[in-house]
Design an enzyme around this catalytic site. Structure first.
Site: not given
Ligand code: GP9
Ligand code: MN
Length: 623
Positions: A258, A300, A415, A474-475
């Site tokens: 994440e 995600t 996150h 993921d990003h």
């Protein structure tokens, strides 16, 4: 003014209008009761409570007043039928919810299999108390028989007022929802949220709109549309190299990290490593240092889409929610056909990003969502289950999977807004101007610890030796709003060119028993599917993949980001300007603008595949 006051003073409702008012009131009330007490919607504050209370009324009003505007008057049967329809919709959702813990979507209505599941136990899902939902209908039909109640006419002025009131209420509702959940409508995260913030009827209207849009685009597509795409992607598709089949029949453990950006690797805070475990792991793995995230608004889920399909996500919305009924040739489905068990593990609500529906379509056999885990106040933070208990509780489930398996783990603790419980803090915060950046390193450090423990458990259970472990960020976690703070982290000004480079996420291929190597090819999440297939020595047959095997030495160095930026071997492009990779200076080189055209073309073709649902036509061209 006086006229208006007189009007209000002399205002009274005749029996017909009262009948209409009561029908509306009943419907509002029962919709609220069902949403508040039967659907298990997490309400976090008084505003959310209030939103839930007001959201049925806007749709109920719009329905009745809309009908009145169109027909000028409504018969009592008309009112009854409208009430019945809404009640039925509410009740259908209630029964569906009891079974699936989710809300009905239009595509689900057409998935016979879903109702097959439901059919056997439908009786068990109904409850005598449910009849209470229909009580108002009995009352309405009883009073409707009374003499005197005829067609309901609402004076023009009142009608106008009600139309404006209903519309204003809807706008107010949406605005209030946006304060609680920004981008609710553009990103359409989760059905649970849509129902919570918009109400069950507005949610259905929205779902209908999104569905019709996707269907219309699909209807205009023709089977020949795929030829242009096939011609574009077929180059070098089947090329073999020394890595082909190197991990044949091994388990694949895929870890979605994440919000993990590449800059944290080997970074230190006050002399302490932010990712001590990863720093070691990258030395023992193929570590791709020019690997980019290519996600759009679907975050995600977009990264999952890229990895599983080797297609780009869409520029607006999350393709997991907008095009979940398309035909895909997902990596899990391909592996499944080749004897793999396939599963995804994620300690969050299953309908988040529409995963529960999309996963089936991509070929996941099992989805271990939060209901498969023990989640408590103590072991969760922010979005849900903390990474350490998540991995820990996953191990026995993983051991139970038939081997070889393909198992994806989606971590969650790192996150935004990057918060931790006191006891999970392992390193000091950074000291920049942004609290987000400062806390980020701490949640990354926590994730790194979780990963270390997971590897230990994989070794203890013996799963490690039969597996390859592939990890990707993921990003981004740090948006461009924090560029100033990031300057002190990377030690230089965050120009658009540097910001583009900050979109690098780690990509790590760990093959137990093999030495590590730093890999410098430029690539991105779109390349993961062909890379995994090559390592396993599996040929997918006819497929549309925009990515290329990252181990292929003849591959082109190219990563196209979802906003049209790209990074290539010598040049990069972002925000309308080409840059030279070697010094970061702008350039007007022709080759760079040709690459720009290529990037646009590629995104356009991928969009066409998704919007036209073109993968469904692949078989037609099977030789
Ligand atoms: C939600 C989790 C986080 O289930 O995947 O989603 P994100 O906000 O990162 O897209
Ligand atoms: Mn994410």
């Amino acid at each position: 003014m006086k006229v208006l006051i007189d009007k209000i003073k002399s205002f009274h409702l005749n029996i017909d209008q009262k009948f209409l008012g009561v029908a509306i009131l009943f419907l509002w009330l029962k919709s609220y009761i069902v949403s508040r007490f039967i659907f298990d919607l997490p309400l976090e504050n008084a505003i959310e409570e209030f939103i839930l209370l007001i959201n049925p009324i806007s749709s109920v009003l719009i329905l009745f007043i809309g009908a009145l505007v169109i027909r000028r008057k409504l018969s009592r049967q008309g009112i009854f039928v409208l009430s019945l329809l809404f009640t039925f919709l509410l009740y259908a959702n209630l029964v569906y919810y009891r079974f699936f813990n989710d809300f009905i979507t239009i595509p689900v209505l057409f998935q016979v299999q879903n109702f097959g599941d439901l059919g056997g136990s439908a009786k068990g899902l109904m409850n005598p108390w449910d009849l209470l939902l229909f009580v108002d209908l009995f009352i309405l039909s009883f009073f409707g028989r009374k003499k005197g109640i005829k067609s309901i006419v609402v004076p023009k002025l009142a009608r106008r007022f009600l139309v404006v009131a209903a519309a204003a209420l809807l706008v107010f509702n949406v605005m209030l929802a946006e304060t609680q959940r920004p981008q609710l409508l553009t990103r359409t995260f989760d059905r649970e949220m849509l129902v919570k913030y918009l109400g069950v009827y507005n949610y259905h209207a929205y779902d209908l709109f999104m569905h019709s849009k996707a269907s219309a685009q699909r209807a205009f597509a023709e089977s020949s549309d795929i030829i242009e795409v096939e011609n574009y992607v077929s180059d070098g598709f089947d090329e073999e190299n020394e890595f082909t089949g190197i991990a044949k029949d091994k388990n694949v453990i895929l870890i979605s990290m994440e919000s993990l950006q590449d800059f944290v690797i080997n970074y230190e805070v006050e002399g302490q490593e932010v990712t001590p475990f990863l720093n070691q792991l990258v030395k023992e793995s193929f570590y791709f240092t020019n690997f980019y995230q290519q996600t759009g608004q679907g975050k995600t889920s977009d990264s999952e889409f890229l990895v599983d399909n080797s297609l780009y996500p869409l520029s607006r919305g999350a393709v997991f929610t907008t095009n979940a009924q398309n035909t895909y040739k997902g990596l899990p489905a391909i592996l499944n056909e080749n004897g793999y068990a396939t599963a995804s593990f994620h300690g969050n609500n299953k309908s988040f990003w529409n995963r529960d529906l999309m996963y089936k379509n991509l070929g996941y056999e099992f989805f271990y969502d939060e209901t498969y885990f023990e989640v408590s106040e103590e072991n969760s933070v922010n979005y849900g289950l903390k990474d350490i208990p998540f991995f820990e509780q996953s191990i026995p489930k993983l051991q139970n999977l038939k081997q070889p398996f393909h198992a994806k783990f989606i971590t969650l603790t790192n996150h935004y807004p990057f918060v931790l419980d006191e006891e999970d803090i392992m390193i000091p915060t950074l000291q920049t101007s942004s609290g987000t950046v400062n806390r980020y390193v701490q949640t990354v450090r926590y994730f790194d610890e979780a990963l270390k423990l997971f590897f230990e458990q994989l070794k203890e259970t013996g799963l490690y030796d039969n597996s390859i472990i592939i990890l990707y960020g993921d990003h981004y976690g740090i948006s461009e709003n924090h560029n100033r703070a990031m300057e002190s982290v990377i030690g230089k000004k965050v120009t658009p060119f540097e910001y583009l480079k900050l979109q690098k996420v780690p990509f790590i291929v760990h093959i137990p028993g093999m030495d590590g190597k730093e890999m410098t090819t430029v690539g991105g999440q779109i390349d993961v599917k062909p890379t995994i297939l090559n390592l396993l020595g599996i040929k997918p047959g006819k497929d549309i993949q925009f990515g290329e095997d990252l181990f292929n030495e003849n591959r082109r160095d190219f990563a196209v980001l979802r906003d049209g930026s790209f990074v290539a071997d010598y040049y990069s492009y972002t925000e309308g300007i080409c840059y030279q990779n070697w010094d970061g200076n702008p350039t007007e080189d022709k080759y760079c603008s040709q690459l720009k055209d290529l990037a646009d073309h590629e995104l356009r073709l991928s969009d066409k595949v998704i919007q036209g649902d073109l993968i469904r036509f692949l078989d037609e061209f099977e030789e």
